[in-house]
Design an enzyme around this catalytic site. Structure first.
Site, short mmCIF file in Angstrom:
data_model
loop_
_atom_site.label_atom_id
_atom_site.label_comp_id
_atom_site.label_asym_id
_atom_site.label_seq_id
_atom_site.Cartn_x
_atom_site.Cartn_y
_atom_site.Cartn_z
N HIS A 1 -23.69 18.49 1.77
CA HIS A 1 -22.52 19.33 2.00
C HIS A 1 -22.20 20.27 0.84
CE1 HIS A 1 -22.05 16.11 4.93
NE2 HIS A 1 -21.06 16.71 5.51
N GLY B 1 -26.79 21.84 5.53
CA GLY B 1 -26.84 20.89 6.64
C GLY B 1 -25.57 20.90 7.47
N HIS B 2 -24.46 21.20 6.85
CA HIS B 2 -23.18 21.33 7.57
C HIS B 2 -22.72 22.78 7.48
CE1 HIS B 2 -19.36 20.75 9.36
NE2 HIS B 2 -19.33 19.44 9.22
N HIS C 1 -24.23 17.15 15.99
CA HIS C 1 -22.89 16.95 15.42
C HIS C 1 -21.96 18.07 15.92
CE1 HIS C 1 -19.90 16.99 12.12
NE2 HIS C 1 -20.28 15.76 11.85
N GLU D 1 -21.60 11.68 15.85
CA GLU D 1 -20.35 12.45 15.88
C GLU D 1 -20.54 13.68 16.77
OE1 GLU D 1 -17.91 11.63 12.08
OE2 GLU D 1 -19.62 12.84 11.41
N GLU E 1 -13.84 14.31 18.14
CA GLU E 1 -13.20 14.48 16.83
C GLU E 1 -12.21 15.65 16.87
OE1 GLU E 1 -16.06 14.79 13.66
OE2 GLU E 1 -14.55 15.52 12.27
N CYS F 1 -11.47 17.66 14.57
CA CYS F 1 -12.10 18.84 13.97
C CYS F 1 -12.93 19.62 14.98
CB CYS F 1 -13.03 18.42 12.83
SG CYS F 1 -12.18 17.96 11.32
N CYS G 1 -11.33 14.98 6.85
CA CYS G 1 -11.56 16.36 7.29
C CYS G 1 -10.55 16.81 8.34
CB CYS G 1 -12.97 16.52 7.82
SG CYS G 1 -13.43 15.32 9.08
#
Lengths: 634, 634
Positions: B135, B186-187, B261, B313, B329, B331, B397
């Site tokens: 991250h 990656g994110h 994700h 996720e 989620e 988010c 988050c």
């Protein structure tokens, strides 16, 4: 207290197609292939203890645990199953295999009698230090059951003697004495083995040790706390968080709720039932009655699957019975059969026989594939097509549990009491059974479970008066019976689910029992939220499911069974050597008019659709695909 | 390509009760309490890098990962939310807190501009070696978004300058050059931040870097393979098993299925939408249209929750939308709003606004408690009573995602195009908006979402011709409108979900919009097996749920909504400061006559039962208990 004794499986010749096929498959394919698997996976090799030990075959998980630690139990269970096979027909190959194992074990055994191949080979200094997790007595129990079965099948007592040495060691190590450990196994099992051993040896010590393990369990301070502290661990770090996991959270007689790991619970209750009978102990019996009601009225799948959660391989909250994520381990249903069978022999009550039969034909039998060489560990009641039978498993417990069950299936058919012959299960078989002093030849003829027309021929060696009790299953409404052609008043002679016929029996007497088998709709208690608005199909003892492969035109998830839809049984000679399917003139929800919408205010259109259900135990023996037990009504 | 520009939240004064209450709560309670939590959990302290570093607060898991590694992002997101609060009203305390953070960051920053507090404090030699998992750019992105928001709110550019240094460093480290890493995070997240930065700086380099990250993603050989090998790892050991997890399994323009994700996917699509607009790139737009249809027509909960699985996720298979185990989620729904908002400003299409509104009022808003200090991470659509709001989380988050959303809620109401003012959301507010060269004062009056009666007053500075486009939600059937009292032909002037009114507007003009809000039954596509035979309740944009606390007499799991049952909206001033509940003259399955049976052949008896549903976003703000969105019809 125990009023009935089961008739040994070796005295019952299975003749009917249903169980004959399963039994032949287990004898011809399952048991030999299991020996191959035990060999190929290094499990047999692990008995030939060597220093230094070979690398682990099954890596430790994040709890530092490997299922390899209980490989002895898998071998013991295979010996038990294989010995039951010998009870049907002696076999030099199998006997050679068991004798070879025996020699490894004899060689591995320590001078003091200790015999756990994992510990001897890898960490002997740690023996008896983690009963909570490491299955040490559990392994001893299964190996002992194997030794007993082998002795009973062949008269060869070499393995039994080896295990008797080990039992002596265990009896010295555990007990109430000051120098003894006041412990018991995290995974119940040895209790059952010791009770079986007592039946062979008549040595009270063996029975008392079983009772000690059960009576000590859950006393405070908890043994697993003491043991953890002795190891230098903090008991609070127990990975399972609660001693409910292994039913040691309180003394067994105070337990009133079925909790924790399902197989452990069922093995424990089965042992408690044996002890209740042996010690004529009403406190154990009362606890078991409460626990029986608890599990069967709030925590059991319609297939008699047990334990909804993968997390603890066991029970959660009441009525929590998710279908797609059901754990419902094959072993748990097998163990439920063990418990039910023992309860049935204490109190001849159809409640126990009904659940025994339900588990047998559904939750347990589903664990073994048609070809006898593939298995289910989990038995969900709904699948998106990804749940498949496997050839072997890192924890192969279920494989040998189902083979030892099927190999000894005849042992669940009959019991005898004082002047009483009780018939629990139906299906073609014949047996010569001692009823009191009289030998009685019994022959059941039927195509059960496909049909409920059953003839039971009773041929006593000499004519005489005794009672025959025939189970009338709870699902069988309007059962009728004739004796030598003359009608019997079934409701008037029904007691606790058994039709009682007392008369002077003579050669050539025959009872014709008619158990109507309409296709039934089954509804779940409204607290089972997952099954709300859904219905299951059952016929006789068999729960049905819809598999995609039988219904190429209709996706399984769109199938509906309106309350007024016709359902009918249909004989299918083209499937699995002849079965009865259920065909429904139901409906199917349509997706054609959804135009890429995922939600809308109009309900899905439904159109007539004929669809086919097959017995649950047979699923995933053909093309993989979706499967559903609980079908939306509309 | 982008035809519309959103009106900045700071230019919109929220006046209606619904959003005023949420906004006031977030400003008064959520943002200050989040600062407290960041302090108490050591997250702020972690910015004041010290050697040796303090022990980990969040232990590494079995993948050797700790969520502590992305604490910078939590601080960045808090700065962003807090800066939006400053956009409403300057506040010396908050500004002091942000300035303090800025000084820590300035002090931690390396001479070359690098600024990730985890790496600087603990393993600087490993920077830029594991973009896949750690991250690093994601943290940079969130801190950058915070810096931009703070600069925009206050004009203070100290933090922005610190971050610009870091961006320069990143722009040197990453890119197509031979000495640069051809990598990306990656994110996904930094892409969104760089595009925002470009809007502030006008520096093409910032936009190009965002485009580089998106365009490079998923090319072969995969950067994460290269990076893993460079680290000495085997790429096959990737814990997530597949690069679908982070949407780098193929180039973004070739992606046609929403996978992996959920938050990463949504952030990426939002960035792709920005880039499609900035670069006028039809290939990106086409990919997004396919992905939009994919997720909204096959993979979205009725609440606009996204990602059924806790495991990744994220997304699984089409129509796999379990209710009780839904991850969904907070988010992910917030990020879906970001994406929808960007799509809406490319193509003014009500499809995007409908989903934006659905996510806003349901899947996202459910993440924040009534008191503004408790949160949901997962938003299941069914609960056995154990799912509860929490005060803080090891991965916090969602907390700042929902606060930054609510703090900037006004920014989602309006967009302007060439001579066009578009109104997307309803609820009392006023704004002064530049439509072309003309300033227009707009005032919306309504109690939306409780009522669909809306007045939009349009007061241009000077009279003149332009178009007002009012969104007619997809759920609003038979919407009607009047302008200065005169009826407008709504169907005749409806285009892509917006009612277009072109005229010469003068001071005092007002549109009265009537969006009928009957209680609606919602059905799921028949492939959603979990919702078969079930119905959800919706009114206007709000999805409803049944909570145990409102229905003391009827267990939630026994509630039924037959197709012909009356349902009615009911104003309740006693609940949550005034809401509209739904009362159903439905049924309840009875359990009285089950006598300890778990299964039976008779369906459960049903009796009339009046029961109450509340808006989903409000659940678990009172006594904990069972909750259900999808109600069995019978």
């Amino acid at each position: 207290m125990r009023q009935y004794s089961p008739v040994n499986f070796a005295d019952v010749t299975i003749e009917g197609d249903f169980w004959r096929e399963r039994l032949d498959t287990v004898l011809a394919r399952t048991i030999p292939s299991q020996h191959r698997q035990l060999f190929e996976h290094g499990i047999l090799e692990s008995l030939a203890v060597s220093q230094p030990p070979p690398p682990l075959r099954i890596p430790r998980n994040h709890h530092n645990f490997t299922t390899q630690i209980f490989w002895d139990s898998d071998v013991g269970k295979w010996i038990e199953a294989a010995s039951y096979a010998l009870g049907h027909r002696r076999d030099a190959t199998i006997e050679g295999q068991i004798d070879e194992i025996t020699e490894w074990l004899a060689k591995a055994q320590l001078p003091d009698g200790y015999l756990n191949c994992w510990y001897i080979g890898r960490e002997i200094d740690k023996r008896w230090t983690n009963l909570r997790d490491n299955h040490e007595l559990y392994c001893a129990g299964h190996m002992l059951e194997g030794a007993i079965a082998y002795f009973q099948a062949t008269g060869n007592r070499r393995l039994l003697d080896v295990m008797l040495n080990y039992v002596d060691h265990i009896a010295e190590a555990f007990g109430p004495g000051e120098d003894q450990k006041h412990g018991y196994c995290g995974h119940q099992e040895i209790e059952l083995a010791l009770i079986k051993l007592y039946a062979v040896t008549g040595d009270r010590k063996h029975l008392d040790l079983a009772a000690y393990f059960i009576n000590e369990r859950g006393k405070l301070p908890n043994y697993f706390d003491i043991e953890a502290i002795a190891r230098g661990d903090d008991p609070k770090d127990y990975w399972a968080k609660t001693y409910e996991y292994n039913q040691s959270h309180k003394p067994v007689r105070e337990q009133d709720r079925v909790v924790g790991h399902a197989v452990r619970a069922m093995y424990m209750y089965a042992a408690m039932a044996d002890l209740a009978a042996e010690f004529d102990d009403p406190t154990l019996k009362r606890a078991l009655e409460v626990l029986w009601r608890d599990v069967t009225s709030r925590q059991m799948y319609v297939t008699a699957g047990l334990g909804p959660s993968k997390h603890n391989e066991g029970f959660t909250t009441y009525y929590d019975l998710p279908n797609d994520t059901a754990y419902a381990e094959t072993c748990a249903s097998v163990a439920l059969i063990f418990w039910a069978h023992r309860m049935l022999n204490i109190d001849l009550d159809g409640r126990y026989a009904d659940i025994m039969e339900l588990a047998l034909y559904n939750g347990a039998l589903s664990g073994l594939s048609r070809d006898g060489e593939h298995y289910f560990y989990e038995n969900p009641l709904e699948s998106d097509g990804k749940h498949r039978r496997w050839k072997w498993h890192n924890c192969p417990c279920c494989t040998m549990n189902v083979s030892r069950l099927v190999a000894s299936i005849g042992g669940y058919f009959y019991s005898t009491g004082k002047d009483v012959l009780a018939v629990h299960l139906y299906g073609g078989n014949s047996a010569t059974i001692a009823v009191g002093d009289r030998k009685v030849r019994v022959k059941e003829s039927s195509t059960y479970p496909w049909s409920g027309s059953i003839r039971v021929a009773i041929d006593p060696e000499t004519a005489g008066e005794f009672t025959v009790k025939l189970r009338i299953p709870g699902w069988a409404k309007d059962a009728s019976a004739r004796i030598n052609g003359a009608q019997i008043d079934v409701p008037g002679n029904l007691k606790n689910g058994y039709l009682e016929i007392r008369r002077t029996w003579t050669e050539g007497d025959a009872i014709d029992l008619e158990l109507p088998m309409p296709v039934e709709r089954i509804y779940a208690h409204p607290n089972v939220r997952m099954d709300a608005g859904r219905v299951a199909i059952k016929r006789g003892p068999l729960v049905y499911c819809v598999e995609q492969t039988d219904n190429p035109k209709t996706p399984v998830d769109r199938i509906r069974l309106p309350r007024d839809a016709e359902v009918a049984a249909r004989q299918r000679t083209d499937l699995f050597g002849g079965i009865v399917t259920v065909v429904a003139d139901g409906k199917a929800a349509g997706a054609d008019d959804w135009n890429n919408h995922l939600y809308r205010t109009e309900p899905p259109a439904e159109s007539a659709a004929s669809w086919t259900a097959v017995p649950y135990y047979l699923w995933n023996n053909r093309e993989p695909g979706r499967m559903l037990v609980w079908i939306p009504e509309a």
